[in-house]
Design an enzyme around this catalytic site. Structure first.
Site, PDB file in Angstrom:
ATOM      1  CB  SER A   1     -58.837 -64.418  41.668  1.00 50.11           C
ATOM      2  OG  SER A   1     -59.226 -65.146  40.530  1.00 50.11           O
TER       3      SER A   1
ATOM      4  CE1 TYR B   1     -59.398 -69.166  44.760  1.00 47.84           C
ATOM      5  CE2 TYR B   1     -60.326 -68.277  42.733  1.00 47.84           C
ATOM      6  CZ  TYR B   1     -59.244 -68.479  43.565  1.00 47.84           C
ATOM      7  OH  TYR B   1     -58.006 -67.994  43.213  1.00 47.84           O
TER       8      TYR B   1
HETATM    9  N1  LIG Z   1     -53.130 -69.968  39.788  1.00 48.77           N
HETATM   10  C1  LIG Z   1     -54.114 -69.219  39.319  1.00 48.77           C
HETATM   11  O1  LIG Z   1     -54.643 -69.448  38.201  1.00 48.77           O
HETATM   12  C2  LIG Z   1     -54.623 -68.036  40.123  1.00 48.77           C
HETATM   13  C3  LIG Z   1     -55.467 -67.098  39.487  1.00 48.77           C
HETATM   14  C4  LIG Z   1     -55.924 -66.009  40.206  1.00 48.77           C
HETATM   15  C5  LIG Z   1     -55.553 -65.837  41.522  1.00 48.77           C
HETATM   16  N2  LIG Z   1     -54.745 -66.755  42.123  1.00 48.77           N
HETATM   17  C6  LIG Z   1     -54.382 -66.536  43.520  1.00 48.77           C
HETATM   18  O2  LIG Z   1     -52.980 -66.370  43.588  1.00 48.77           O
HETATM   19  C7  LIG Z   1     -52.523 -66.705  44.895  1.00 48.77           C
HETATM   20  C8  LIG Z   1     -51.328 -67.627  44.782  1.00 48.77           C
HETATM   21  O3  LIG Z   1     -51.773 -68.877  44.267  1.00 48.77           O
HETATM   22  P1  LIG Z   1     -50.871 -69.795  43.312  1.00 48.77           P
HETATM   23  O4  LIG Z   1     -51.605 -69.943  42.051  1.00 48.77           O
HETATM   24  O5  LIG Z   1     -49.465 -69.299  43.294  1.00 48.77           O
HETATM   25  O6  LIG Z   1     -50.985 -71.217  44.050  1.00 48.77           O
HETATM   26  P2  LIG Z   1     -49.940 -71.965  44.999  1.00 48.77           P
HETATM   27  O7  LIG Z   1     -48.670 -72.161  44.287  1.00 48.77           O
HETATM   28  O8  LIG Z   1     -50.662 -73.157  45.531  1.00 48.77           O
HETATM   29  O9  LIG Z   1     -49.706 -70.913  46.161  1.00 48.77           O
HETATM   30  C9  LIG Z   1     -50.589 -70.773  47.226  1.00 48.77           C
HETATM   31  C10 LIG Z   1     -49.781 -70.667  48.486  1.00 48.77           C
HETATM   32  O10 LIG Z   1     -50.682 -70.541  49.621  1.00 48.77           O
HETATM   33  C11 LIG Z   1     -50.151 -71.341  50.659  1.00 48.77           C
HETATM   34  N3  LIG Z   1     -51.166 -71.718  51.634  1.00 48.77           N
HETATM   35  C12 LIG Z   1     -52.266 -72.479  51.413  1.00 48.77           C
HETATM   36  N4  LIG Z   1     -52.952 -72.654  52.566  1.00 48.77           N
HETATM   37  C13 LIG Z   1     -52.264 -71.998  53.532  1.00 48.77           C
HETATM   38  C14 LIG Z   1     -52.446 -71.819  54.934  1.00 48.77           C
HETATM   39  N5  LIG Z   1     -53.477 -72.362  55.592  1.00 48.77           N
HETATM   40  N6  LIG Z   1     -51.534 -71.086  55.618  1.00 48.77           N
HETATM   41  C15 LIG Z   1     -50.476 -70.546  54.976  1.00 48.77           C
HETATM   42  N7  LIG Z   1     -50.243 -70.676  53.644  1.00 48.77           N
HETATM   43  C16 LIG Z   1     -51.124 -71.404  52.942  1.00 48.77           C
HETATM   44  C17 LIG Z   1     -49.585 -72.553  49.946  1.00 48.77           C
HETATM   45  O11 LIG Z   1     -48.721 -73.253  50.781  1.00 48.77           O
HETATM   46  P3  LIG Z   1     -48.254 -74.766  50.432  1.00 48.77           P
HETATM   47  O12 LIG Z   1     -47.193 -74.598  49.398  1.00 48.77           O
HETATM   48  O13 LIG Z   1     -47.765 -75.280  51.724  1.00 48.77           O
HETATM   49  O14 LIG Z   1     -49.457 -75.473  49.885  1.00 48.77           O
HETATM   50  C18 LIG Z   1     -48.906 -71.897  48.750  1.00 48.77           C
HETATM   51  O15 LIG Z   1     -47.619 -71.458  49.074  1.00 48.77           O
HETATM   52  C19 LIG Z   1     -53.740 -67.337  45.599  1.00 48.77           C
HETATM   53  O16 LIG Z   1     -54.321 -66.373  46.439  1.00 48.77           O
HETATM   54  C20 LIG Z   1     -54.683 -67.685  44.454  1.00 48.77           C
HETATM   55  O17 LIG Z   1     -56.033 -67.720  44.869  1.00 48.77           O
HETATM   56  C21 LIG Z   1     -54.261 -67.846  41.445  1.00 48.77           C
END
Ligand SMILES: NC(=O)c1ccc[n+]([C@@H]2O[C@H](COP(=O)([O-])OP(=O)(O)OC[C@H]3O[C@@H](n4cnc5c(N)ncnc54)[C@H](OP(=O)(O)O)[C@@H]3O)[C@@H](O)[C@H]2O)c1
Length: 202
Positions: A104, A117
Site C-alpha cells: 500500500s 496497518y
Molecule cells: N482499498 C484500498 O484503499 C487499498 C489501498 C492500498 C492497499 N490495499 C490493499 O489491497 C489489498 C486488497 O484489498 P481490497 O481493498 O481489495 O479489500 P477487500 O475487497 O476487502 O479485499 C481483501 C480480501 O482479503 C480477504 N481476506 C481477509 N482476511 C482474510 C483471511 N484471514 N484469509 C484469507 N483471506 C482474507 C478478504 O476476504 P473476504 O471477502 O472473505 O472478507 C478479501 O477478499 C489488501 O492487501 C489491502 O491492504 C487496499
C-alpha cells in the site's frame, strides 16, 4: 486460476463471476498455517502468486484492541510471508514464476490511526525487497514484485469498521489492469516496484 479465500460464499461468487472452467477455488484462512500448508501441498506448477488479502482498522494506538493488532499483522504480513514460503519451492523448481505482494502507499509513508496497518505494510515491503535480493543472489528467474496502491473504492474500509467515503477513490478494475501489465512485462524491463496514486486534480 485458483481463487483463495476464507469465506466459502464469497469465493463461490467470485468463481461464478469468472465463468471459466479452468478456474477453481480453495478455502483458506491466512491466519491458519495448516490451511496454507494444505493449499500448497498438491500444486505441481504455479506461474503466479498474488498476495492480495488484507484487512484494516483505524485506531489511535492506545485504543487499538490487541486482537485487531494481531489480526492485521497475521493477515497482512504473516499471511504474505507464509503463503510465499509455501509456494516459492515450486517456482524455484520450475525456475519461473511471478509473485506480486500487494502492500500500500501506507507501506511507504505512515499515516495517523494506521500505525499497525503501516507496520504490516512496511513489513510486506521489507520482505519483498529482501527476497528480491535473495533470489538475485541465487540467480533464480523467479520474480517478486511489490505493488503500492493508494486508496481504492473497495469494501476494505467498511469491513474494518472505518467510516470513509471511498466513492472518489481509484476503481479496482483499473488497478487490476495495472497488475496484469506487471505480470506481462518482459524480463528486459525491471519493474520491481509499482506505486499508483489517485490523481486528486481530476
Ligand atoms: N482499498 C484500498 O484503499 C487499498 C489501498 C492500498 C492497499 N490495499 C490493499 O489491497 C489489498 C486488497 O484489498 P481490497 O481493498 O481489495 O479489500 P477487500 O475487497 O476487502 O479485499 C481483501 C480480501 O482479503 C480477504 N481476506 C481477509 N482476511 C482474510 C483471511 N484471514 N484469509 C484469507 N483471506 C482474507 C478478504 O476476504 P473476504 O471477502 O472473505 O472478507 C478479501 O477478499 C489488501 O492487501 C489491502 O491492504 C487496499
Amino acid at each position: 486460476v485458483i481463487i483463495l479465500g476464507k469465506d466459502e460464499k464469497n469465493v463461490q461468487s467470485a468463481l461464478d463471476e469468472l465463468k471459466n472452467e479452468n478456474a477453481s477455488s480453495v478455502i483458506c484462512d491466512l491466519r491458519n498455517s495448516k490451511d496454507i500448508e494444505n493449499t500448497s501441498e498438491n500444486l505441481k506448477n504455479v506461474d503466479i502468486l498474488i498476495n492480495c488479502a488484507g484487512i484494516i482498522g483505524y485506531y489511535n494506538l492506545e485504543d487499538h484492541p490487541k486482537e485487531d493488532i494481531q489480526a492485521q499483522i497475521e493477515v497482512n504480513l504473516l499471511g504474505t510471508i507464509y503463503m510465499t514460503q509455501a509456494i516459492l519451492p515450486t517456482m524455484k523448481k520450475q525456475n519461473s514464476g511471478t509473485i506480486i505482494n500487494v502492500s500500500s502507499t501506507t507501506g511507504l509513508h505512515g499515516k495517523p490511526q494506521e500505525s499497525v496497518y503501516a507496520a504490516s505494510k512496511f513489513g510486506v515491503r521489507g520482505f519483498t525487497e529482501a527476497l528480491q535480493e535473495e533470489l538475485k543472489e541465487q540467480e533464480s528467474a523467479v520474480r517478486v514484485l511489490g505493488f503500492y496502491p493508494g486508496g481504492m473504492n473497495t469494501k476494505l474500509f467498511v469491513k474494518g469498521g472505518v467510516d470513509k467515503d471511498t466513492s472518489s477513490f481509484m476503481d479496482p478494475e483499473e488497478i487490476a489492469r495495472i497488475v496484469v501489465f506487471m505480470l506481462e512485462h518482459p524480463d528486459s524491463i525491471k519493474m520491481d516496484q509499482v506505486v499508483v496514486n489517485r490523481n486528486k486534480g481530476v
